[in-house]
Design a protein around this motif. Sequence first.
Motif, PDB file in Angstrom:
ATOM      1  N   LYS A   1       0.761  -1.000  -0.051  1.00  0.00           N
ATOM      2  CA  LYS A   1       0.138   0.005  -0.142  1.00  0.00           C
ATOM      3  C   LYS A   1       0.873   1.253   0.001  1.00  0.00           C
ATOM      4  CE  LYS A   1      -3.968  -1.906   2.304  1.00  0.00           C
ATOM      5  NZ  LYS A   1      -4.858  -1.963   3.547  1.00  0.00           N
ATOM      6  N   GLY A   2       1.872   1.309   0.676  1.00  0.00           N
ATOM      7  CA  GLY A   2       2.497   2.411   0.795  1.00  0.00           C
ATOM      8  C   GLY A   2       3.439   2.729  -0.101  1.00  0.00           C
ATOM      9  N   LEU A   3       3.903   1.742  -1.138  1.00  0.00           N
ATOM     10  CA  LEU A   3       4.607   2.217  -2.225  1.00  0.00           C
ATOM     11  C   LEU A   3       3.840   2.321  -3.361  1.00  0.00           C
ATOM     12  CD1 LEU A   3       7.943  -0.641  -2.055  1.00  0.00           C
ATOM     13  CD2 LEU A   3       7.526   1.889  -1.245  1.00  0.00           C
ATOM     14  N   ARG A   4       2.608   1.819  -3.238  1.00  0.00           N
ATOM     15  CA  ARG A   4       1.737   2.046  -4.267  1.00  0.00           C
ATOM     16  C   ARG A   4       1.244   3.528  -4.146  1.00  0.00           C
ATOM     17  NH1 ARG A   4      -3.445  -1.299  -3.824  1.00  0.00           N
ATOM     18  NH2 ARG A   4      -3.742  -0.199  -1.974  1.00  0.00           N
ATOM     19  N   GLN A   5       1.158   4.186  -3.165  1.00  0.00           N
ATOM     20  CA  GLN A   5       0.647   5.498  -2.904  1.00  0.00           C
ATOM     21  C   GLN A   5       1.868   6.427  -3.619  1.00  0.00           C
ATOM     22  OE1 GLN A   5       0.169   6.082   1.259  1.00  0.00           O
ATOM     23  NE2 GLN A   5      -2.143   5.382   1.038  1.00  0.00           N
ATOM     24  N   LYS A   6       3.067   5.986  -3.562  1.00  0.00           N
ATOM     25  CA  LYS A   6       4.226   6.650  -3.994  1.00  0.00           C
ATOM     26  C   LYS A   6       4.457   6.434  -5.429  1.00  0.00           C
ATOM     27  CE  LYS A   6       8.064   7.167  -1.519  1.00  0.00           C
ATOM     28  NZ  LYS A   6       7.892   8.502  -1.158  1.00  0.00           N
ATOM     29  N   GLY A   7       3.395   5.813  -6.274  1.00  0.00           N
ATOM     30  CA  GLY A   7       3.685   5.594  -7.598  1.00  0.00           C
ATOM     31  C   GLY A   7       4.497   4.352  -7.819  1.00  0.00           C
ATOM     32  N   LEU A   8       4.737   3.233  -6.794  1.00  0.00           N
ATOM     33  CA  LEU A   8       5.576   2.014  -6.755  1.00  0.00           C
ATOM     34  C   LEU A   8       4.937   1.129  -6.781  1.00  0.00           C
ATOM     35  CD1 LEU A   8       8.969   3.618  -4.925  1.00  0.00           C
ATOM     36  CD2 LEU A   8       8.447   3.714  -7.510  1.00  0.00           C
ATOM     37  N   LYS A   9       3.998   0.844  -7.626  1.00  0.00           N
ATOM     38  CA  LYS A   9       2.981  -0.318  -7.266  1.00  0.00           C
ATOM     39  C   LYS A   9       3.676  -1.692  -7.659  1.00  0.00           C
ATOM     40  CE  LYS A   9      -1.535  -2.118  -8.739  1.00  0.00           C
ATOM     41  NZ  LYS A   9      -2.832  -1.971  -9.555  1.00  0.00           N
ATOM     42  N   ARG A  10       4.171  -1.628  -8.583  1.00  0.00           N
ATOM     43  CA  ARG A  10       4.870  -3.070  -9.071  1.00  0.00           C
ATOM     44  C   ARG A  10       5.985  -3.348  -8.000  1.00  0.00           C
ATOM     45  NH1 ARG A  10       6.457  -3.639 -15.234  1.00  0.00           N
ATOM     46  NH2 ARG A  10       4.312  -3.357 -15.312  1.00  0.00           N
ATOM     47  N   LEU A  11       6.679  -2.440  -7.542  1.00  0.00           N
ATOM     48  CA  LEU A  11       7.871  -2.713  -6.557  1.00  0.00           C
ATOM     49  C   LEU A  11       7.328  -3.101  -5.517  1.00  0.00           C
ATOM     50  CD1 LEU A  11      10.815  -2.484  -5.852  1.00  0.00           C
ATOM     51  CD2 LEU A  11      10.694  -0.282  -5.339  1.00  0.00           C
ATOM     52  N   GLY A  12       6.222  -2.331  -4.976  1.00  0.00           N
ATOM     53  CA  GLY A  12       5.558  -2.744  -3.769  1.00  0.00           C
ATOM     54  C   GLY A  12       4.973  -3.973  -3.713  1.00  0.00           C
ATOM     55  N   GLY A  13       4.427  -4.499  -4.819  1.00  0.00           N
ATOM     56  CA  GLY A  13       4.027  -5.895  -5.028  1.00  0.00           C
ATOM     57  C   GLY A  13       4.931  -6.917  -5.008  1.00  0.00           C
ATOM     58  N   VAL A  14       6.102  -6.718  -5.473  1.00  0.00           N
ATOM     59  CA  VAL A  14       7.003  -7.731  -5.650  1.00  0.00           C
ATOM     60  C   VAL A  14       7.835  -7.905  -4.259  1.00  0.00           C
ATOM     61  CG1 VAL A  14       9.422  -8.277  -6.374  1.00  0.00           C
ATOM     62  CG2 VAL A  14       7.724  -7.361  -8.062  1.00  0.00           C
ATOM     63  N   LEU A  15       7.966  -6.735  -3.590  1.00  0.00           N
ATOM     64  CA  LEU A  15       8.764  -6.573  -2.068  1.00  0.00           C
ATOM     65  C   LEU A  15       7.809  -7.402  -1.205  1.00  0.00           C
ATOM     66  CD1 LEU A  15      10.456  -3.227  -2.025  1.00  0.00           C
ATOM     67  CD2 LEU A  15      11.343  -5.193  -2.483  1.00  0.00           C
ATOM     68  N   SER A  16       6.310  -7.064  -1.331  1.00  0.00           N
ATOM     69  CA  SER A  16       5.435  -7.648  -0.383  1.00  0.00           C
ATOM     70  C   SER A  16       5.353  -9.244  -0.534  1.00  0.00           C
ATOM     71  CB  SER A  16       4.015  -7.122  -0.421  1.00  0.00           C
ATOM     72  OG  SER A  16       3.334  -7.469  -1.591  1.00  0.00           O
ATOM     73  N   VAL A  17       5.325  -9.878  -1.569  1.00  0.00           N
ATOM     74  CA  VAL A  17       5.409 -11.163  -1.670  1.00  0.00           C
ATOM     75  C   VAL A  17       6.766 -11.864  -1.363  1.00  0.00           C
ATOM     76  CG1 VAL A  17       5.386 -13.205  -3.594  1.00  0.00           C
ATOM     77  CG2 VAL A  17       3.709 -11.095  -3.702  1.00  0.00           C
ATOM     78  N   VAL A  18       7.842 -11.009  -1.740  1.00  0.00           N
ATOM     79  CA  VAL A  18       9.187 -11.650  -1.405  1.00  0.00           C
ATOM     80  C   VAL A  18       9.229 -11.844   0.310  1.00  0.00           C
ATOM     81  CG1 VAL A  18      11.479 -11.213  -1.204  1.00  0.00           C
ATOM     82  CG2 VAL A  18      10.595 -11.044  -3.548  1.00  0.00           C
ATOM     83  N   PHE A  19       8.958 -10.566   0.817  1.00  0.00           N
ATOM     84  CA  PHE A  19       8.991 -10.709   2.454  1.00  0.00           C
ATOM     85  C   PHE A  19       8.049 -11.934   2.939  1.00  0.00           C
ATOM     86  CE2 PHE A  19       7.080  -9.613   6.537  1.00  0.00           C
ATOM     87  CZ  PHE A  19       8.214  -9.188   7.100  1.00  0.00           C
ATOM     88  N   ALA A  20       6.808 -11.928   2.175  1.00  0.00           N
ATOM     89  CA  ALA A  20       5.741 -12.796   2.959  1.00  0.00           C
ATOM     90  C   ALA A  20       6.485 -14.361   2.837  1.00  0.00           C
ATOM     91  CB  ALA A  20       4.603 -12.841   2.231  1.00  0.00           C
ATOM     92  N   VAL A  21       7.128 -14.787   1.619  1.00  0.00           N
ATOM     93  CA  VAL A  21       7.660 -15.838   1.410  1.00  0.00           C
ATOM     94  C   VAL A  21       8.677 -16.216   2.442  1.00  0.00           C
ATOM     95  CG1 VAL A  21       9.128 -17.433  -0.030  1.00  0.00           C
ATOM     96  CG2 VAL A  21       7.248 -16.042  -0.987  1.00  0.00           C
ATOM     97  N   MET A  22       9.697 -15.206   2.573  1.00  0.00           N
ATOM     98  CA  MET A  22      10.659 -15.243   3.602  1.00  0.00           C
ATOM     99  C   MET A  22      10.077 -15.298   5.178  1.00  0.00           C
ATOM    100  SD  MET A  22      13.415 -15.465   1.941  1.00  0.00           S
ATOM    101  CE  MET A  22      12.390 -16.385   0.673  1.00  0.00           C
ATOM    102  N   CYS A  23       9.260 -14.640   5.457  1.00  0.00           N
ATOM    103  CA  CYS A  23       8.581 -14.680   6.601  1.00  0.00           C
ATOM    104  C   CYS A  23       8.025 -15.942   7.097  1.00  0.00           C
ATOM    105  CB  CYS A  23       7.365 -13.708   6.708  1.00  0.00           C
ATOM    106  SG  CYS A  23       6.803 -13.494   8.386  1.00  0.00           S
ATOM    107  N   ILE A  24       7.278 -16.569   6.252  1.00  0.00           N
ATOM    108  CA  ILE A  24       6.860 -17.988   6.281  1.00  0.00           C
ATOM    109  C   ILE A  24       8.062 -19.048   6.754  1.00  0.00           C
ATOM    110  CG2 ILE A  24       5.825 -20.181   5.147  1.00  0.00           C
ATOM    111  CD1 ILE A  24       4.144 -18.055   3.673  1.00  0.00           C
ATOM    112  N   GLY A  25       8.936 -18.984   6.004  1.00  0.00           N
ATOM    113  CA  GLY A  25      10.089 -19.620   6.108  1.00  0.00           C
ATOM    114  C   GLY A  25      10.914 -19.192   7.526  1.00  0.00           C
ATOM    115  N   GLY A  26      10.823 -18.202   7.693  1.00  0.00           N
ATOM    116  CA  GLY A  26      11.502 -17.714   9.099  1.00  0.00           C
ATOM    117  C   GLY A  26      10.684 -18.153  10.239  1.00  0.00           C
ATOM    118  N   SER A  27       9.368 -18.301  10.032  1.00  0.00           N
ATOM    119  CA  SER A  27       8.520 -18.814  10.957  1.00  0.00           C
ATOM    120  C   SER A  27       8.922 -20.343  11.234  1.00  0.00           C
ATOM    121  CB  SER A  27       7.015 -18.535  10.871  1.00  0.00           C
ATOM    122  OG  SER A  27       6.547 -19.373   9.869  1.00  0.00           O
ATOM    123  N   PHE A  28       9.009 -20.928  10.179  1.00  0.00           N
ATOM    124  CA  PHE A  28       9.313 -22.554  10.515  1.00  0.00           C
ATOM    125  C   PHE A  28      10.620 -22.657  10.843  1.00  0.00           C
ATOM    126  CE2 PHE A  28       6.305 -23.260   6.398  1.00  0.00           C
ATOM    127  CZ  PHE A  28       5.114 -23.604   7.427  1.00  0.00           C
TER     128      PHE A  28
END
Length: 510
Positions: free
Chosen positions: A185-212
Amino acid sequence: MNASSIDQQINHYFDAATGWFVDAIFAEIPITASVGVPWVLLVLLVGAGYFTCYYRFVNVRHFLTAIRVVRGHYDDLEKEQPVTVSESVSTVSGDNPDTVRVEGAGEVTHFQALTAAISATVGLGNIAGVAIALSIGGPGATLWMVLVGLLGMSSKFVECTLGVAYREVDAKGTIYGGPMYYLKKGLRQKGLKRLGGVLSVVFAVMCIGGSFGGGNMFQVNQAFKLFEYVTGGSDSFIHGLGWLFGLVMAILVGIVIIGGIKKIAKVTDKIVPFMVVMYILAVIIVLGMNASAIPSAFQAIWEGAFSPEGVVGGFIGVLIQGFKRAAFSNEAGIGSASIAHSAVKTQHPASEGLVALLEPFIDTVVICTMTALVLIITGQIVPGTTLTDEEGVILTATALETGISWFPYLLSFAVILFAFSSMISWSYYGYQAWSYLFGRARRTEYVYKTLFCVCTIVGAAATLGAVTDFSDAMIFAMLVPNMIGLFLLRKKVREELLRYLDRVRAKLKG
């Protein structure tokens, strides 16, 4: 196949699957011909220093304000202005804004959010990590570890402010927040929608692995190793049966995590104060019995911090080993804690950011320093040696044993509580990331929680070295997308801070 051979099979396949990923995350940047620093640690340290300066030492100037927020001094600010829509949420066509009403703006209190997050940070890094840092850098390493903790307070403030600012609330009032949402959301507001989408997915994947990994397998592994040690080591009744210990822990964790953040918070706001006080009291007793040696211990810390051994072995060593463990413990800059803090009952994002900066202080500045003093005073540290994580835990147990013979049993109980509380909090972090990727249906929730419990059994049976490397790699990988987001959204955080401080000043004047 006998019971103990199950552990051996788990170890073989786990080692083969994780080696390449660990090497990539901890690739070193050469400092001298013989010393290198993993690039992820430099990013964390430089980022924390930058945020400390950018927000004009928010970690020091507003420390007392943070304590007052936790104590509820400013709770009436939440009732002064009804909020119907979160100011931070974009109303771009197709995006439903989050309705954040005062009476439903969150699921837990400031104190509960703090304890839920602390439960995932205070613990094993304070026990094994300190011993490892001091074994490399000597007593002087303590000062550098404290410095890292103070700087980390600023990073924690930034990410937890953003976590509240960009959270989502579903129709049932359940909160969803964390880096996934403020990156998108934050990067989309700054006009960086694509970057924000990629970074959010990468973080989510790593967070799942980190939780395990770090939030589960590492925790249960060290709890099992210490439990095995105090019950007889190789002669223990549970020797070679890590999977059985893991099974018991998995059942206990499963009972709690089914209830979500409210159930987790109700457990952690009781366990965390109890286990922290219990551990600190044990340390204080040992320090009290050796009170005359405390001044010389502080002198050794100060002098050692600026010796060649302290600077090279301490500063660089703490970055490589101690900060590796300390960052793994307090998670400042990683982004995970913002997930728990997002569920707080507030309409002022900066208020929770201020609360969050207390975490690294409690975790690293207070508890790590006390652990270091015990290790120094009891003469357990031999500078220049290299300890494994298992040896670090046992060394701290031995230091406490010099005070009272049964202290290792107390530490074993504390470590199990540390592990348990960290696991239930990290299960929440991982599920938030899982739901971001796969949806919030009940079926997807149970799939994640089942996998989490399976990893508990695997973690208790696997070798500590393999678990530690995988844990570090997954958790530190989370910092890449998170630190990018924190830097790009830094002005938003400053606006939220100034807005909240204006409200606080107005209240004090009135």
